[in-house]
Write an enzyme that holds these catalytic residues in place. Structure first.
Site, PDB file in Angstrom:
ATOM      1  N   ARG A  18       0.809  -1.219   0.000  1.00 51.46           N
ATOM      2  CA  ARG A  18       0.000   0.000   0.000  1.00 51.46           C
ATOM      3  C   ARG A  18       0.840   1.266   0.000  1.00 51.46           C
ATOM      4  NH1 ARG A  18      -3.778  -1.207   4.953  1.00 51.46           N
ATOM      5  NH2 ARG A  18      -4.137   1.053   4.806  1.00 51.46           N
ATOM      6  N   LYS A  25       8.851  -0.543   3.353  1.00 50.47           N
ATOM      7  CA  LYS A  25       7.957   0.251   4.190  1.00 50.47           C
ATOM      8  C   LYS A  25       8.629   0.739   5.468  1.00 50.47           C
ATOM      9  CE  LYS A  25       4.642  -1.887   6.440  1.00 50.47           C
ATOM     10  NZ  LYS A  25       3.345  -2.494   6.819  1.00 50.47           N
ATOM     11  N   ARG A 320      23.599  23.962   5.884  1.00 53.93           N
ATOM     12  CA  ARG A 320      23.815  22.579   5.473  1.00 53.93           C
ATOM     13  C   ARG A 320      24.784  21.894   6.433  1.00 53.93           C
ATOM     14  NH1 ARG A 320      25.609  23.046  -0.591  1.00 53.93           N
ATOM     15  NH2 ARG A 320      25.851  20.791  -0.305  1.00 53.93           N
ATOM     16  N   ASN A 373      34.620  26.940  -3.872  1.00 56.42           N
ATOM     17  CA  ASN A 373      35.287  25.856  -3.162  1.00 56.42           C
ATOM     18  C   ASN A 373      35.478  24.589  -3.986  1.00 56.42           C
ATOM     19  OD1 ASN A 373      32.473  25.608  -3.137  1.00 56.42           O
ATOM     20  ND2 ASN A 373      32.496  24.269  -1.357  1.00 56.42           N
TER      21      ASN A 373
END
Length: 451
Positions: A18, A25, A320, A373
């Site tokens: 599902r 899952k 980040r 960079n």
């Protein structure tokens, strides 16, 4: 808590059709971490001697996810019911003598405290053969029912498909979670049959088999929210919403201000200090800590970042992994920081990218500045000294060092180190040609008119 050894069996063999996903899952993330790893973390706090994950479809994905955690796996090649699934862990637990918790990989929010209560009940004075975790959902639906007396002694358990109307009227439901002694659990499982409406080997049948031997089982209850399972993306989204709601309330109770709580999204490991203000539409990915008195302005996204005391982030900022903002520093609108440190009171207020860099205390990074960079193959670092000033729209081509107190003029493309307290100007001299613009416009207007 008993001193007997503990093992955990986590069932994760279902196909999860599902979910309509190539990802298994139990590996779909909840609050930034796969559901199965939520459960492993909670079990881990009890220091089990062995943990076995029963796999089936998609076994390679599950095995890869759990192998770094020292977890054993067992294969259920055919899905023949929960009792059959638990039985597959017997070989992995060969020689084990202790207590066993049976858990489900798609029921990720069961707490360590609840697991502990199950084990403690197993060793209560009446020594039940098994302990079942029950709950009372708002809509009992098709859950299996637990028929028990006021003391929690179980009279019988019945699957909904096999229940009578009177049994279906009972509101105490079986979560599927169970605790038992290893020697009892596997001995009882050998006697479970599939003589039922579904033709499956049901784990709850061990309760009635123990009763036939004159040994009662017990049920303890928990809230329905704790044993919510996930079988679809809709259910996963609902559980995520439930988890977030609880986490937001905890953040505010601990002294943070959430201006619009429903718009803030936390990760499983987000750490928020006191007197932190979080404005609307802020997202915390994994690995973020925010110290006391910081402000996270609207529409900012943080992941793998450490935000120091009194820091201001955003609006529209992105931190980040590896971003470290020291006390009193500032990152403003449309600024991205990756694997870079801003020292105390350093600031980058507008339209800037700081990657693989160290910015000294009190330095000022002008609008539009970027650290170059990456050369397409390797990453390089930029060092900016304390009190340095980098003018707007500058490109710092790493590896490069801007000395303490140095000034880089606006629009510079810096490819060489700048000494401390020096002025770096990297642009041609400005020239002006009197009347050139007027002559140009007249010429072009005449050309256009001639066409």
């Amino acid at each position: 808590m008993t001193t007997r050894p503990l093992a955990a069996i986590i069932l994760a063999a279902g196909k999860g059709t599902r979910m309509k996903s190539d990802r298994h899952k139990v590996l779909h993330p909840l609050a930034g971490r796969p559901m199965l790893l939520h459960l492993l973390a909670s079990v881990g706090e009890l220091s089990p001697e062995r943990t076995v994950v029963v796999t089936g479809a998609g076994r390679e994905q599950v095995e890869a996810a759990v192998s770094p955690h020292g977890v054993l796996t067992a294969l259920q090649a055919e899905q023949l019911g929960t009792g059959h699934a638990v039985a597959q862990a017997r070989e992995a637990l060969d020689g084990f003598s202790g207590d066993v918790l049976v858990l489900y990989g798609d029921v990720p929010l069961v707490t360590t405290d609840t697991m502990r209560r199950m084990i403690e009940r197993l060793h209560a004075d009446d020594a039940p053969a098994t302990v079942v975790l029950g709950f009372r959902p708002a809509d009992p639906g098709a859950y299996g029912r637990v028929i028990a007396d006021a003391s929690g002694r179980i009279d019988r358990m019945v699957e909904w498909k096999d229940a009578t109307p009177d049994e279906r009227a009972e509101t105490l439901c079986n979560s599927g979670l169970m605790a038992a002694r290893a020697e009892d659990l596997f001995a009882l499982l050998t006697r479970v049959t599939n003589d039922n409406a579904a033709g499956e080997f049901y784990l709850p049948d061990v309760v009635m088999l123990a009763a036939k031997d004159g040994r009662a089982s017990a049920v303890i209850e928990t809230g329905a929210d704790e044993v919510t399972g996930v079988n679809s993306r809709g259910e996963l989204a609902a559980l995520e919403g439930q988890w977030q709601q609880v986490r937001r309330a905890r953040a505010m109770a601990d002294g943070a201000t959430l201006v619009a709580p429903d718009t803030v999204w936390f990760s499983h490991d987000t750490v928020i200090g006191r007197d932190v203000t979080i404005e609307p539409n802020v997202v915390f990915g994994p690995g973020v800590s925010v110290a006391d008195g910081a402000t996270i302005h609207a529409f900012s996204h943080l992941e793998g970042a450490r935000v120091g005391e009194g820091v201001s982030v955003g609006p529209y900022a992105r931190l980040r992994p590896g971003a470290v903002l020291e006390r009193g520093s500032r990152v403003g609108n449309f600024v991205e920081v990756k694997n870079a440190t801003l020292g105390e009171r350093a600031k980058a207020n507008h339209l800037t990218y700081l990657g693989d860099a160290s910015v000294g205390p009190g330095a000022n990074i002008g609008a539009g500045t970027i650290t170059c960079n990456y050369d397409g193959f390797f990453k390089y670092r930029t060092q900016i000294g304390a009190g340095a000033f980098v003018g707007s729209n500058s490109a710092l081509v790493a590896p490069v060092t801007i000395g303490a107190g140095a000034i880089v003029g606006a629009g510079a493309v810096v490819t060489q180190d700048v000494e401390a307290d020096a002025l770096a100007l990297v642009r041609p001299p400005q020239t002006a040609r009197a009347g050139w613009a007027a002559r140009f416009r007249a010429t072009m207007a005449a050309r256009k008119a001639a066409k």
